[in-house]
Write a protein that holds these residues in place. Structure first.
Motif, PDB file in Angstrom:
ATOM      1  N   ASP A  17       0.819  -1.208   0.000  1.00  0.00           N
ATOM      2  CA  ASP A  17       0.000   0.000   0.000  1.00  0.00           C
ATOM      3  C   ASP A  17       0.859   1.268   0.000  1.00  0.00           C
ATOM      4  OD1 ASP A  17      -2.439  -1.507   0.177  1.00  0.00           O
ATOM      5  OD2 ASP A  17      -1.931  -1.888   2.266  1.00  0.00           O
ATOM      6  N   SER A  33      -8.039   1.869  -3.447  1.00  0.00           N
ATOM      7  CA  SER A  33      -8.514   0.709  -4.200  1.00  0.00           C
ATOM      8  C   SER A  33      -7.895  -0.603  -3.712  1.00  0.00           C
ATOM      9  CB  SER A  33      -8.295   0.900  -5.698  1.00  0.00           C
ATOM     10  OG  SER A  33      -6.928   1.087  -5.986  1.00  0.00           O
ATOM     11  N   LEU A  34      -6.589  -0.658  -3.515  1.00  0.00           N
ATOM     12  CA  LEU A  34      -5.960  -1.898  -3.067  1.00  0.00           C
ATOM     13  C   LEU A  34      -6.317  -2.185  -1.605  1.00  0.00           C
ATOM     14  CD1 LEU A  34      -4.209  -4.312  -3.679  1.00  0.00           C
ATOM     15  CD2 LEU A  34      -2.186  -2.928  -3.152  1.00  0.00           C
ATOM     16  N   ASP A  36      -9.056  -1.342  -0.101  1.00  0.00           N
ATOM     17  CA  ASP A  36     -10.430  -1.836  -0.122  1.00  0.00           C
ATOM     18  C   ASP A  36     -10.477  -3.297  -0.554  1.00  0.00           C
ATOM     19  OD1 ASP A  36     -11.269   0.664   0.680  1.00  0.00           O
ATOM     20  OD2 ASP A  36     -12.111   1.222  -1.271  1.00  0.00           O
ATOM     21  N   GLN A  37      -9.695  -3.631  -1.564  1.00  0.00           N
ATOM     22  CA  GLN A  37      -9.648  -5.015  -2.037  1.00  0.00           C
ATOM     23  C   GLN A  37      -9.109  -5.930  -0.939  1.00  0.00           C
ATOM     24  OE1 GLN A  37      -7.007  -5.637  -5.367  1.00  0.00           O
ATOM     25  NE2 GLN A  37      -7.806  -7.672  -5.782  1.00  0.00           N
ATOM     26  N   GLU A  38      -8.044  -5.514  -0.272  1.00  0.00           N
ATOM     27  CA  GLU A  38      -7.484  -6.308   0.830  1.00  0.00           C
ATOM     28  C   GLU A  38      -8.516  -6.480   1.947  1.00  0.00           C
ATOM     29  OE1 GLU A  38      -2.837  -4.853   0.407  1.00  0.00           O
ATOM     30  OE2 GLU A  38      -4.261  -3.610   1.511  1.00  0.00           O
ATOM     31  N   SER A  39      -9.209  -5.391   2.275  1.00  0.00           N
ATOM     32  CA  SER A  39     -10.229  -5.435   3.328  1.00  0.00           C
ATOM     33  C   SER A  39     -11.334  -6.417   2.957  1.00  0.00           C
ATOM     34  CB  SER A  39     -10.827  -4.047   3.554  1.00  0.00           C
ATOM     35  OG  SER A  39      -9.863  -3.142   4.024  1.00  0.00           O
ATOM     36  N   GLN A  40     -11.829  -6.338   1.730  1.00  0.00           N
ATOM     37  CA  GLN A  40     -12.916  -7.210   1.303  1.00  0.00           C
ATOM     38  C   GLN A  40     -12.495  -8.679   1.295  1.00  0.00           C
ATOM     39  OE1 GLN A  40     -16.042  -6.300   1.191  1.00  0.00           O
ATOM     40  NE2 GLN A  40     -15.367  -4.217   1.645  1.00  0.00           N
ATOM     41  N   LEU A  41     -11.260  -8.955   0.893  1.00  0.00           N
ATOM     42  CA  LEU A  41     -10.772 -10.336   0.916  1.00  0.00           C
ATOM     43  C   LEU A  41     -10.732 -10.878   2.342  1.00  0.00           C
ATOM     44  CD1 LEU A  41      -7.930 -10.216  -1.757  1.00  0.00           C
ATOM     45  CD2 LEU A  41     -10.029 -11.578  -1.861  1.00  0.00           C
ATOM     46  N   GLN A  44     -14.351 -11.440   3.503  1.00  0.00           N
ATOM     47  CA  GLN A  44     -14.944 -12.626   2.870  1.00  0.00           C
ATOM     48  C   GLN A  44     -14.574 -13.914   3.608  1.00  0.00           C
ATOM     49  OE1 GLN A  44     -13.778 -12.625  -1.253  1.00  0.00           O
ATOM     50  NE2 GLN A  44     -14.890 -10.732  -1.685  1.00  0.00           N
TER      51      GLN A  44
END
Length: 191
Positions: A17, A33-34, A36-41, A44
């Motif tokens: 990051d 963006s990255l 957020d992607q890390e957070s969502q992974l 999940q």
């Protein structure tokens, strides 16, 4: 795991990051963006992100070293922007931790520098999200640093939701020492 601690590693040559904060010191820009992607992974997989606000972003660095004290008013803006982003994006964060091992190799400032950094971070985090769970100082080994830090927080009425530390080797003595340090202050009864 219920949570996963991840360093932002802002302003480094190696962090995932590293470029989340750009622009200039007087006009900071953000790219979540990255993150957020890390957070969502993580989410999940049932894991709540636990973010460590480390190190100085490129626009706030002095001497080109991410371990140097960042420019504090800009740093406060960064922490506010991140906390606000997580809140408005409905991304839960277990802990928003201030720096990594300020008593060791990852921070060139003094204890009083870190105290000022922490105060600026708390102001930013709580402005961005009044309910932000704030942690620190994430010491490497120096429980005396932690004790002095707690005295500073107590005398300046600053919050500490989670007292964080690393233990290399036997954790038993560090846990006991830090528990005793916390118990010296009624303000930290729920830390």
């Amino acid at each position: 795991a219920q949570t996963m601690r991840v360093d932002f590693e802002l302003g480094t040559s190696y962090g995932q990051d590293t470029n989340a904060v750009g622009g200039t010191a007087s006009n900071l820009t953000y790219n979540f963006s990255l993150i957020d992607q890390e957070s969502q992974l993580m989410l999940q997989h049932g894991v709540t992100p636990y973010w460590d606000y480390t190190y100085a972003p490129f626009p706030l660095q002095s001497g080109g070293n991410p371990s140097n004290q960042p420019q504090l008013s800009g740093w406060q803006q960064v922490t506010q922007a991140f906390a606000s982003h997580f809140k408005t994006s409905n991304i839960p964060v277990a802990v928003q931790e201030v720096w990594n091992e300020p008593d060791g190799a990852f921070y060139t400032g003094s204890l009083s520098d870190y105290e000022a950094l922490y105060a600026a971070s708390v102001a930013g985090l709580r402005a961005g999200d009044p309910d932000a769970v704030v942690g620190g100082p994430t010491i490497a080994y120096n429980t005396g640093f932690n004790g002095s830090f707690l005295a500073y927080l107590n005398s300046h009425n600053l919050p500490l939701d989670v007292d964080t530390f690393h233990s290399y080797g036997s954790a038993g003595s560090s846990v006991g020492t830090i528990a005793n340090q916390l118990s010296s202050y009624p303000a930290f009864a729920t830390t």
